[in-house]
Design a protein around this motif. Structure first.
Motif, mmCIF file in Angstrom:
data_model
loop_
_atom_site.group_PDB
_atom_site.id
_atom_site.type_symbol
_atom_site.label_atom_id
_atom_site.label_comp_id
_atom_site.label_asym_id
_atom_site.label_seq_id
_atom_site.Cartn_x
_atom_site.Cartn_y
_atom_site.Cartn_z
ATOM 1 N N GLN A 77 0.782 -1.229 0.000
ATOM 2 C CA GLN A 77 0.000 0.000 0.000
ATOM 3 C C GLN A 77 0.826 1.297 0.000
ATOM 4 O OE1 GLN A 77 -2.943 1.132 3.028
ATOM 5 N NE2 GLN A 77 -4.430 0.310 1.577
ATOM 6 N N PRO A 78 1.923 1.386 0.744
ATOM 7 C CA PRO A 78 2.640 2.665 0.764
ATOM 8 C C PRO A 78 3.152 3.080 -0.615
ATOM 9 C CG PRO A 78 3.421 1.207 2.510
ATOM 10 C CD PRO A 78 2.546 0.385 1.625
ATOM 11 N N ALA A 79 3.190 4.395 -0.850
ATOM 12 C CA ALA A 79 3.523 4.915 -2.172
ATOM 13 C C ALA A 79 5.002 5.214 -2.347
ATOM 14 C CB ALA A 79 2.707 6.170 -2.445
ATOM 15 N N ALA A 80 5.783 5.132 -1.279
ATOM 16 C CA ALA A 80 7.219 5.403 -1.389
ATOM 17 C C ALA A 80 7.914 4.871 -0.149
ATOM 18 C CB ALA A 80 7.468 6.903 -1.535
ATOM 19 N N GLY A 136 -11.399 -2.145 2.228
ATOM 20 C CA GLY A 136 -10.222 -1.731 2.982
ATOM 21 C C GLY A 136 -10.517 -1.508 4.451
ATOM 22 N N HIS A 137 -9.537 -1.714 5.320
ATOM 23 C CA HIS A 137 -9.705 -1.404 6.735
ATOM 24 C C HIS A 137 -8.737 -0.278 7.094
ATOM 25 C CE1 HIS A 137 -12.301 -4.865 7.025
ATOM 26 N NE2 HIS A 137 -11.373 -5.568 6.412
ATOM 27 N N ILE A 138 -7.610 -0.619 7.768
ATOM 28 C CA ILE A 138 -6.612 0.421 8.046
ATOM 29 C C ILE A 138 -5.930 0.720 6.717
ATOM 30 C CG2 ILE A 138 -4.573 1.052 9.394
ATOM 31 C CD1 ILE A 138 -5.167 -1.613 10.998
ATOM 32 N N GLN A 139 -5.877 1.988 6.353
ATOM 33 C CA GLN A 139 -5.265 2.295 5.063
ATOM 34 C C GLN A 139 -4.275 3.439 5.180
ATOM 35 O OE1 GLN A 139 -7.955 2.463 1.710
ATOM 36 N NE2 GLN A 139 -7.902 0.262 1.902
ATOM 37 N N VAL A 140 -3.164 3.346 4.448
ATOM 38 C CA VAL A 140 -2.259 4.486 4.342
ATOM 39 C C VAL A 140 -2.329 5.074 2.944
ATOM 40 C CG1 VAL A 140 -0.661 3.805 6.167
ATOM 41 C CG2 VAL A 140 -0.266 2.992 3.832
ATOM 42 N N ARG A 141 -3.085 4.424 2.085
ATOM 43 C CA ARG A 141 -3.248 4.900 0.725
ATOM 44 C C ARG A 141 -4.468 4.180 0.149
ATOM 45 N NH1 ARG A 141 -2.374 4.456 -4.471
ATOM 46 N NH2 ARG A 141 -1.333 6.129 -5.606
ATOM 47 N N GLY A 164 6.187 5.701 -7.292
ATOM 48 C CA GLY A 164 6.922 4.664 -6.591
ATOM 49 C C GLY A 164 5.961 3.706 -5.930
ATOM 50 N N ALA A 165 6.524 2.726 -5.278
ATOM 51 C CA ALA A 165 5.721 1.837 -4.441
ATOM 52 C C ALA A 165 6.660 1.184 -3.458
ATOM 53 C CB ALA A 165 5.006 0.772 -5.258
ATOM 54 N N CYS A 166 6.111 0.837 -2.326
ATOM 55 C CA CYS A 166 6.941 0.287 -1.274
ATOM 56 C C CYS A 166 6.316 -1.001 -0.762
ATOM 57 C CB CYS A 166 7.039 1.309 -0.150
ATOM 58 S SG CYS A 166 8.152 0.835 1.144
ATOM 59 N N ALA A 167 7.148 -2.013 -0.603
ATOM 60 C CA ALA A 167 6.684 -3.243 0.022
ATOM 61 C C ALA A 167 7.066 -3.192 1.491
ATOM 62 C CB ALA A 167 7.332 -4.451 -0.644
ATOM 63 N N VAL A 168 6.102 -3.399 2.368
ATOM 64 C CA VAL A 168 6.398 -3.500 3.802
ATOM 65 C C VAL A 168 6.134 -4.942 4.207
ATOM 66 C CG1 VAL A 168 5.747 -2.767 6.130
ATOM 67 C CG2 VAL A 168 5.878 -1.086 4.296
ATOM 68 N N SER A 204 -5.297 -4.265 2.427
ATOM 69 C CA SER A 204 -5.493 -3.594 1.151
ATOM 70 C C SER A 204 -5.462 -4.528 -0.035
ATOM 71 C CB SER A 204 -4.402 -2.556 0.970
ATOM 72 O OG SER A 204 -3.153 -3.209 0.952
ATOM 73 N N ALA A 205 -5.217 -5.800 0.198
ATOM 74 C CA ALA A 205 -5.003 -6.694 -0.942
ATOM 75 C C ALA A 205 -6.250 -6.813 -1.809
ATOM 76 C CB ALA A 205 -4.562 -8.062 -0.459
ATOM 77 N N LEU A 206 -7.401 -6.760 -1.185
ATOM 78 C CA LEU A 206 -8.637 -6.902 -1.939
ATOM 79 C C LEU A 206 -8.869 -5.663 -2.777
ATOM 80 C CD1 LEU A 206 -10.891 -8.315 0.883
ATOM 81 C CD2 LEU A 206 -9.829 -9.584 -0.972
ATOM 82 N N MET A 207 -9.207 -5.860 -4.036
ATOM 83 C CA MET A 207 -9.437 -4.686 -4.879
ATOM 84 C C MET A 207 -10.921 -4.384 -4.979
ATOM 85 S SD MET A 207 -6.607 -5.309 -7.787
ATOM 86 C CE MET A 207 -6.558 -3.663 -8.450
ATOM 87 N N ASP A 208 -11.684 -4.938 -4.040
ATOM 88 C CA ASP A 208 -13.123 -4.715 -4.125
ATOM 89 C C ASP A 208 -13.603 -3.696 -3.105
ATOM 90 O OD1 ASP A 208 -12.766 -6.133 -1.859
ATOM 91 O OD2 ASP A 208 -13.946 -7.870 -2.457
ATOM 92 N N GLY A 209 -12.701 -2.920 -2.583
ATOM 93 C CA GLY A 209 -13.114 -1.812 -1.729
ATOM 94 C C GLY A 209 -13.287 -2.153 -0.272
#
Ligand SMILES: *Cc1c(COP(=O)(O)O)cnc(C)c1O
Length: 467
Positions: free
Chosen positions: A127-130, A300-305, A276-280, A293-298
């Protein structure tokens, strides 16, 4: 060079739009502008020349050597771009129903599985963008972990002085007090200094490894053991994984979580701010706190992006991992380390390495003695390199080395390029002794000389205003 607006000629156009094949509908008056936007009007030839000229004014990895330490400006294979450009990936909407996103989800899941293997971790998010955003996410995992156990007195994060600058900033952003500890003379963490600050208020340690002077900490197992013994968790800044991927795993070194920049090590071109994208990645005991965030069907729970993050960057990373494979990944790391050591040895004798020992993927030159003798600074050397067709190394970083130039050649440079680069450094070393004035005013052949860097960042002009 003129701005595209200044090249505009009223009425000139390129008719590229297909005829409209649906009924046209007028927007309600309240939604319409009073006058047409002042868009530039150009022919296709002029437009093409404009962007080609812009392209010639910048230095990218595809123009020449780009040893910008800590940034991993390596060649990004074209196949990774081709995969990221597949319409099935570019055209998917994040709110598409699960039945339409199976392929995309498989990409995410497979990339997670491979990166967990590289990291030695159990779970992962994209999920993180950088990188800095990933650090923020990772340290929040540590925070959630302590809070979930009712352990509220842990208010401190320990950060060695050889860490990337984003580490203390992240700890602070997450609400922690930052405890700085010095490096020992060999560039590694000073174990006594670490022991002295560990306690029941330690939330964790953030370690950049290899650190910003290019050294793999020799006491890494002892460091993670000490932090765990004090009840803290260990965070691995693996923004740049170029020296270690496929060779050693942060999870095996005792780290609880890690971030890695896909836009450095894993094949997404960067510079100029994205995408960019970051793997945590994290161990099982932190997995429950990861953004869902893995589900692409909306769902989401805790989100940073939003949604799954910068998905196409993940496509590039997966392609890169699959094309290199189990043998290619460690080979790339070994070549990155080999190239850095080769270049350091060839430059040594002129400019002095800050730490004269085997380095990892990058090394730092210390020009303070050179400056005393010649009056030529690290900035002057960096600016002169531009005239030689080389992107300058990272300057004045890390802060623990004065007059620092930090070089990271990466694995994708040939021996010939490294020999050429070493030769350029030798020429500049001599030039500084013969004609320092030339270097004080360099570059002499670039589009711009020495911009006022403070004004450029404090009062940037990024929008065209009609005269
Ligand atoms: C680049 C880098 C970062 C920050 O990554 P961004 O994507 O620029 O936010 C953090 N740590 C290290 C060691 C880095 O090299």
């Amino acid at each position: 060079m003129k701005l595209i607006f200044e090249k505009s000629v009223p009425g000139r156009k390129m008719t590229l739009l297909p005829a409209c094949d649906v009924e046209t509908v007028e927007l309600p008056a309240g939604l319409r502008r009073a006058s047409a936007p002042a868009l530039p009007e150009l022919s296709e030839t002029d437009l093409s020349r404009h962007y080609t000229e812009l392209n010639q004014h910048v230095h990218g990895v595809n123009c020449g050597f780009y040893p910008l330490g800590s940034c991993t400006m390596k060649y990004n294979p074209r196949i990774d771009e081709e995969m990221a450009a597949l319409p099935g990936f570019t055209g998917i909407h994040p709110l598409a129903p699960a039945s339409a996103t199976e392929g995309c989800r498989e990409v995410l899941d497979t990339a997670k599985q491979y990166l967990c293997e590289v990291f030695g971790m159990d779970a992962c998010t994209f999920q993180p963008a950088a990188g800095a955003h990933g650090e923020f996410t990772g340290v929040l995992l540590i925070k959630q972990y302590h809070l979930s156990r009712g352990d509220t007195k842990r208010t401190k994060i320990i950060v060695p002085d050889s860490a990337h600058g984003t580490n203390p900033a992240t700890a602070h952003m997450c609400g922690y007090d930052v405890v700085n500890i010095p490096s020992a003379p060999d560039g590694c963490v000073d174990l006594e200094a670490l022991k002295a600050v560990l306690g029941d208020d330690t939330a964790g340690l953030m370690l950049t490894n290899p650190n910003t002077v290019g050294i793999f900490d020799e006491n890494i197992l002892e460091i993670t053991r000490l932090v765990h013994e004090a009840g803290g968790l260990c965070y691995y800044d693996g923004a740049n994984l170029n020296a270690v991927m496929g060779v050693v795993r942060p999870g095996d070194m005792g780290f609880d979580c890690i971030h890695s920049n896909l836009h450095k090590t894993f094949a997404t071109p960067h510079g100029g701010g994205g995408p960019g994208a970051c793997a945590v990645g994290c161990k099982a005991h932190l997995a429950q706190f990861l953004p869902q965030s893995a589900l692409m069907d909306g769902e989401g729970h805790i989100q940073v992006r939003s949604f799954a993050g910068n998905f196409l960057v993940v496509v590039r990373a997966l392609t890169y991992l699959m094309t290199l494979g189990r043998e290619g990944i460690p080979e790339a790391a070994q070549n990155a380390v080999l190239n850095a050591n080769y270049l350091m040895q060839k430059i040594k004798g002129t400019f002095a390495p800050a730490f004269d020992r085997i380095c990892m993927h990058e090394f730092v030159l210390d020009l303070s003695e050179f400056k005393k003798q010649t009056g030529v600074s690290a900035l002057d050397v960096a600016k002169t390199l531009i005239d030689y067709g080389m992107h300058p190394p990272t300057m004045y970083f890390p802060l623990i080395v004065h007059e620092a130039l930090m070089l990271e050649p990466t694995e994708t440079e040939s021996r010939e390029t490294l020999d050429w680069a070493a030769d350029v450094f030798r020429q500049l070393f001599d030039l500084a002794h013969q004609d320092p004035a030339y270097m004080h005013s360099a570059p002499h052949n670039a589009q711009i000389g020495r911009p006022d860097e403070v004004r450029a960042t404090r009062t940037p002009v990024v929008r065209w205003v009609k005269a």
